[in-house]
Design a protein around this motif. Structure first.
Motif, mmCIF file in Angstrom:
data_model
loop_
_atom_site.group_PDB
_atom_site.id
_atom_site.type_symbol
_atom_site.label_atom_id
_atom_site.label_comp_id
_atom_site.label_asym_id
_atom_site.label_seq_id
_atom_site.Cartn_x
_atom_site.Cartn_y
_atom_site.Cartn_z
ATOM 1 N N SER A 43 0.829 -1.213 0.000
ATOM 2 C CA SER A 43 0.000 0.000 0.000
ATOM 3 C C SER A 43 0.860 1.258 0.000
ATOM 4 C CB SER A 43 -0.947 0.005 1.210
ATOM 5 O OG SER A 43 -1.793 -1.128 1.186
ATOM 6 N N GLU A 45 2.076 4.587 -1.483
ATOM 7 C CA GLU A 45 1.503 5.595 -2.366
ATOM 8 C C GLU A 45 2.549 6.640 -2.723
ATOM 9 O OE1 GLU A 45 -1.814 7.107 -0.227
ATOM 10 O OE2 GLU A 45 -3.108 5.370 -0.656
ATOM 11 N N MET A 52 -1.958 10.782 -7.863
ATOM 12 C CA MET A 52 -1.558 9.828 -6.833
ATOM 13 C C MET A 52 -1.639 8.409 -7.368
ATOM 14 S SD MET A 52 -0.636 11.516 -4.171
ATOM 15 C CE MET A 52 -0.554 10.152 -3.012
ATOM 16 N N ARG A 54 -0.726 4.025 -6.404
ATOM 17 C CA ARG A 54 -0.435 3.029 -5.397
ATOM 18 C C ARG A 54 0.329 1.886 -6.062
ATOM 19 N NH1 ARG A 54 -5.114 1.013 -1.563
ATOM 20 N NH2 ARG A 54 -4.553 3.010 -0.615
#
Length: 519
Positions: A43, A45, A52, A54
């Motif tokens: 997870s 980022e 954005m 991930r």
């Protein structure tokens, strides 16, 4: 490599080793370990161009766990590899970079195929340093894949059929520039593999020393190197000096190198006297003076001083051996302990009166010989070349004997013959790093063999001809040049016509030459 590491599989390898292998088990349950590993690696980022993202697999670049997990994954595959495939004669790995020496290209290619077949995330390639770097002169260069201050020098080996790769290091504070094919100040060279650009890197070890290291300052390497104390080595993982009984601190070889305390380490200006340790040679401004040790002491090269001990006659073993030795008795090949490649053009080895072994190399005005191993060599201030020659023409001209101008650049060391109908002169000398010129000359007699030695030992420059010496001081090191040593021809000089015999080049000063310098 980091983004290709399969996270779930690598975390599973860690768990199996810790909870189901021979390693000491952790004090908390396996499911807690797995949960913690997932929490710290998944997870992740990041932003790019205002958006954005991930990361769904692989280790994030810049993560402190990146090198560790990558090393564990590749190490596990490496273990599987050598359960099925024989290990090469020399094999080292640092995370995903492997250095291996194989007995043949077939073995190397087989090792590569088998390694890449172990997992879809593995995609190793072979860098054959010398395939793309050989040039017409028989020598070439290639950047080092992991270091900025080291380069690969490729040259033909002694049999003139195979190519030999040699690692060479730039002087302190310089990086290798593949564009210029020379070493440049580090701030002038764009080097993506600079270790100081790695996150969290504060220092890294010098490649040829266990004790020397460079500090990283704001993502760039410090100009001078630092050094661990004796019996300490620099540890790449902890990035600090750690105890090591085997490591002997040998990295203070010139005045630009310092301890962490910025205390300058003085050079040893004393040398041993052959066959008698009750005396030593003290260098003063390039001259060597024979000095006695005090009563009850003997000279120690290790301590660079007279120490308590019983005086005795000792036989000094000559440790200064020729780096290049061309006897020109039966061929033009290098006969040193580790032969280097020599190229020859229109060169004949013929019997001639006065030659050391009865024969010598004859240069007819179109002949030349080239020694590629001296290409771009850092000589420092330790240089000795000796040879014999006899001119076979009375024509006027400035004739090249030996220099390093095979690439049509001005030589930084050389010996040349200036001959007229009435007189002959021999010139020899160096261009130094501060661009000063140390040139010497002496008169010659016609129609005879001449014994020549050109020496730079510390700050003293000497030209010996037939037992007579002329001297001067040159405090800087010899200027580095990306050209090979050439015999019989040189830039802006006439090609030599005559005989050259028994040529030897040293990266040091042999005792037999040093003794002639004592005052």
């Amino acid at each position: 490599m980091f983004t290709n590491v399969p996270l779930d599989e690598t975390i599973g390898i860690c768990a199996d080793s810790l909870y189901h292998g021979s390693l000491a088990k952790l004090s908390f349950p396996e499911h807690i370990f797995l949960e913690l590993m997932n929490l710290t690696t998944k997870s992740v980022e990041f932003s790019f161009n205002g958006s954005m993202y991930r990361q769904i697999d692989g280790v994030a670049m810049g993560s402190p766990l990146g090198p560790i997990l990558a090393n564990i994954f590749v190490g596990f595959q490496e273990q599987l590899l050598f359960e099925q495939w024989p290990k090469p004669m020399c094999y080292f790995r640092y995370v995903d970079a492997i250095f291996a020496i194989c007995s043949s290209s077939t073995e190397a290619e087989g090792l590569l195929r088998h390694l890449n077949s172990l997992h879809t995330s593995l995609n190793f390639t072979i860098e054959k340093f010398c395939e793309a770097c050989i040039v017409d002169t028989g020598a070439g260069y290639y950047r080092h894949p992991l270091r900025c201050d080291v380069f690969v020098h490729c040259a033909q080996s002694g049999d003139n059929r195979t190519v030999m790769a040699t690692l060479k290091e730039c002087p302190v504070g310089l990086y290798w520039s593949q564009n210029d094919l020379t070493c440049r100040p580090h701030y002038e060279v764009d080097c993506p593999q600079d270790p100081c650009k790695q996150p969290g890197r504060i220092a890294y070890r010098e490649i040829f020393s266990c004790a020397a290291y460079y500090k990283c300052l704001n993502g760039s390497r410090a100009m001078t190197r630092s050094c661990c104390d004796d019996k300490f080595r620099f540890d790449e993982i902890s990035q600090k000096c750690v105890p090591d009984e085997i490591c002997r601190s040998n990295c203070h070889s010139n005045s630009s190198r310092f301890f962490d305390s910025d205390f300058q380490v003085p050079l040893c200006t004393m040398r041993a006297v052959e066959n008698d340790d009750s005396f030593y040679l003290q260098e003063v401004h390039g001259y060597f003076y024979r000095m006695p040790c005090p009563s009850g002491t003997v000279f120690s090269t290790k301590a660079c001083s007279c120490i308590r001990g019983k005086r005795k006659k000792t036989v000094m073993k000559e440790v200064c051996e020729p780096f290049i030795y061309l006897p020109f008795d039966t061929d033009w090949n290098d006969h040193s302990t580790h032969p280097k490649g020599v190229g020859a053009k229109s060169l004949e080895i013929i019997s001639v009166e006065g030659a050391v072994g009865g024969s010598a190399a004859y240069f007819d005005g179109t002949s030349s010989a080239t020694v590629w191993a001296l290409n771009n060599m850092h000589f420092g201030s330790n240089f000795t070349i000796s040879f014999r020659f006899r001119s076979a023409t009375r024509d006027s001209g400035q004739f090249a004997l030996v220099d390093n101008s095979d690439c049509e650049k001005s030589a930084t060391f050389g010996v040349a013959l200036d001959q007229t109908k009435r007189a002959s002169f021999l010139y020899g000398g160096f261009i130094l790093e501060d661009n000063s010129v140390s040139r010497l000359n002496t008169t010659l007699k016609h129609n005879q063999w001449h014994d020549v030695k050109l020496i730079k030992s510390g700050s003293r420059v000497e030209l010996w001809v037939d037992g007579h010496v002329t001297t001067k001081l040159g405090h800087a090191d010899i200027k580095r040049l990306d050209c090979s040593m050439t015999i019989g021809k040189g830039t802006n000089l006439d090609p030599f016509v005559g005989f050259i015999d028994d040529l030897r080049f040293y990266k040091c000063t042999p005792f037999k030459h040093l003794h002639g310098k004592m005052a």
